[in-house]
Design a protein around this motif. Structure first.
Motif, short mmCIF file in Angstrom:
data_model
loop_
_atom_site.label_atom_id
_atom_site.label_comp_id
_atom_site.label_asym_id
_atom_site.label_seq_id
_atom_site.Cartn_x
_atom_site.Cartn_y
_atom_site.Cartn_z
N SER A 9 0.91 -1.07 -0.10
CA SER A 9 0.11 -0.10 -0.03
C SER A 9 0.82 1.44 0.02
O SER A 9 2.11 1.22 0.22
CB SER A 9 -0.84 -0.03 1.18
N GLY A 10 0.12 2.47 -0.22
CA GLY A 10 0.92 3.80 -0.07
C GLY A 10 1.71 3.82 1.11
O GLY A 10 2.81 4.64 1.25
N GLU A 11 1.22 3.29 2.21
CA GLU A 11 2.05 3.35 3.67
C GLU A 11 3.40 2.84 3.37
O GLU A 11 4.21 3.39 4.26
CB GLU A 11 1.05 2.87 4.59
N ASP A 12 3.73 1.71 2.65
CA ASP A 12 4.81 1.19 2.47
C ASP A 12 5.89 1.92 1.49
O ASP A 12 6.94 1.31 1.45
CB ASP A 12 4.61 -0.18 2.06
N LYS A 13 5.48 2.81 0.89
CA LYS A 13 6.26 3.46 -0.10
C LYS A 13 6.67 4.99 0.19
O LYS A 13 5.85 5.90 0.72
CB LYS A 13 5.58 3.45 -1.46
N PHE A 14 7.77 5.08 -0.24
CA PHE A 14 8.44 6.54 0.03
C PHE A 14 9.14 6.75 -1.08
O PHE A 14 10.10 6.21 -1.72
CB PHE A 14 9.37 6.46 1.37
N TYR A 15 9.12 8.02 -1.75
CA TYR A 15 9.66 8.72 -2.67
C TYR A 15 10.28 9.90 -2.16
O TYR A 15 9.75 10.80 -1.68
CB TYR A 15 8.61 9.17 -3.74
N VAL A 16 11.84 9.73 -2.11
CA VAL A 16 12.47 10.57 -1.17
C VAL A 16 13.50 11.28 -1.98
O VAL A 16 14.20 11.01 -2.97
CB VAL A 16 13.73 9.79 -0.09
N GLY A 17 13.66 12.73 -1.69
CA GLY A 17 14.76 13.57 -2.24
C GLY A 17 15.56 13.75 -1.34
O GLY A 17 15.58 14.07 -0.10
N PHE A 18 17.03 13.88 -1.97
CA PHE A 18 18.04 14.31 -1.15
C PHE A 18 18.60 15.57 -1.69
O PHE A 18 18.76 15.61 -2.96
CB PHE A 18 18.92 13.19 -1.17
N PHE A 19 18.99 16.50 -0.79
CA PHE A 19 19.26 17.78 -1.28
C PHE A 19 20.55 18.11 -0.78
O PHE A 19 21.30 17.63 0.20
CB PHE A 19 18.25 18.65 -0.86
N ASP A 20 21.33 18.92 -1.52
CA ASP A 20 22.59 19.62 -1.20
C ASP A 20 22.48 21.26 -1.07
O ASP A 20 22.31 21.69 -2.23
CB ASP A 20 23.76 19.34 -2.12
N GLY A 21 21.89 21.70 -0.01
CA GLY A 21 21.40 22.97 0.14
C GLY A 21 20.18 22.93 -0.40
O GLY A 21 19.16 22.10 0.06
N SER A 22 19.79 23.92 -1.43
CA SER A 22 18.66 24.01 -2.24
C SER A 22 18.56 23.00 -3.33
O SER A 22 17.66 22.99 -4.20
CB SER A 22 17.99 25.41 -2.31
N MET A 23 19.69 22.58 -3.88
CA MET A 23 19.67 21.64 -5.05
C MET A 23 19.23 20.13 -4.90
O MET A 23 20.03 19.50 -3.94
CB MET A 23 21.21 21.76 -5.40
N LEU A 24 18.30 19.62 -5.53
CA LEU A 24 18.28 18.06 -5.51
C LEU A 24 19.35 17.45 -6.10
O LEU A 24 19.60 17.76 -7.39
CB LEU A 24 16.77 17.93 -6.35
N ILE A 25 19.86 16.47 -5.36
CA ILE A 25 20.92 16.00 -5.98
C ILE A 25 20.72 14.26 -5.98
O ILE A 25 21.40 13.59 -6.91
CB ILE A 25 22.37 15.77 -5.00
N ALA A 26 19.61 13.68 -5.58
CA ALA A 26 19.46 12.37 -5.85
C ALA A 26 17.82 12.23 -5.44
O ALA A 26 17.14 12.99 -4.58
CB ALA A 26 20.19 11.47 -4.96
N VAL A 27 17.22 11.22 -6.12
CA VAL A 27 15.94 10.58 -5.60
C VAL A 27 15.92 9.14 -5.43
O VAL A 27 16.89 8.30 -5.85
CB VAL A 27 15.01 11.02 -6.67
N MET A 28 15.05 8.60 -4.52
CA MET A 28 15.05 7.20 -4.44
C MET A 28 13.49 6.63 -4.27
O MET A 28 12.75 7.41 -3.36
CB MET A 28 15.91 6.98 -2.93
N ASP A 29 13.14 5.82 -4.83
CA ASP A 29 11.92 5.20 -4.69
C ASP A 29 12.07 3.95 -3.82
O ASP A 29 12.65 2.75 -3.98
CB ASP A 29 11.25 4.73 -6.04
N LEU A 30 11.46 4.11 -2.40
CA LEU A 30 11.78 2.95 -1.45
C LEU A 30 10.28 2.32 -0.79
O LEU A 30 9.79 3.02 -0.77
CB LEU A 30 12.70 3.51 -0.33
N ILE A 31 10.43 1.06 -1.04
CA ILE A 31 9.30 0.20 -0.42
C ILE A 31 9.60 -0.70 0.49
O ILE A 31 10.72 -1.45 0.55
CB ILE A 31 8.72 -0.44 -1.62
#
Length: 90
Positions: A9-31
Motif C-alpha cells: 500500500s501507499g503506507e509502505d512506499k516512500f519517494y525521497v529527495g536528497f538535497f545539497d542546500g536547495s539543490m536536489l541531487i538524488a531521488v529514491m523510490d523505497l518500498i
C-alpha cells in the motif's frame, strides 16, 4: 511515482529527495517490507550527474541502510535495468 507491487500500500512506499542546500541531487523510490518482511526494495535510485563519482550515492545508501537496520529490516534490494553495468556494480 505511485506504482506499487502486489500486496503493498501507499503506507509502505516512500519517494525521497536528497538535497545539497536547495539543490536536489538524488531521488529514491523505497518500498518497505518487500518482497518479504525483512527486506526493503529500492526500485529507483538516481544521483545527479554533477554529484556522481564523489561518493555521494554511496553515502546516501549507507545512511539509508543504517536507518533500515534500525527499523528492523535485514536486507535491501536495488532494482536496475538489465545491462546497466554502473547500477549493477553499485
Amino acid at each position: 511515482m505511485k506504482v506499487l507491487p502486489p500486496g503493498k500500500s501507499g503506507e509502505d512506499k516512500f519517494y525521497v529527495g536528497f538535497f545539497d542546500g536547495s539543490m536536489l541531487i538524488a531521488v529514491m523510490d523505497l518500498i518497505l517490507k518487500y518482497p518479504n518482511d525483512e527486506t526493503a526494495f529500492i526500485g529507483l535510485f538516481m544521483v545527479d550527474s554533477a554529484s556522481q563519482g564523489k561518493g555521494t550515492g554511496t553515502a546516501i545508501i549507507e545512511e539509508c541502510l543504517c536507518f533500515l537496520k534500525r527499523q528492523g529490516l535485514r536486507r535491501a534490494r536495488l532494482g536496475f535495468a538489465k545491462g546497466n553495468c554502473q547500477s549493477e556494480a553499485f
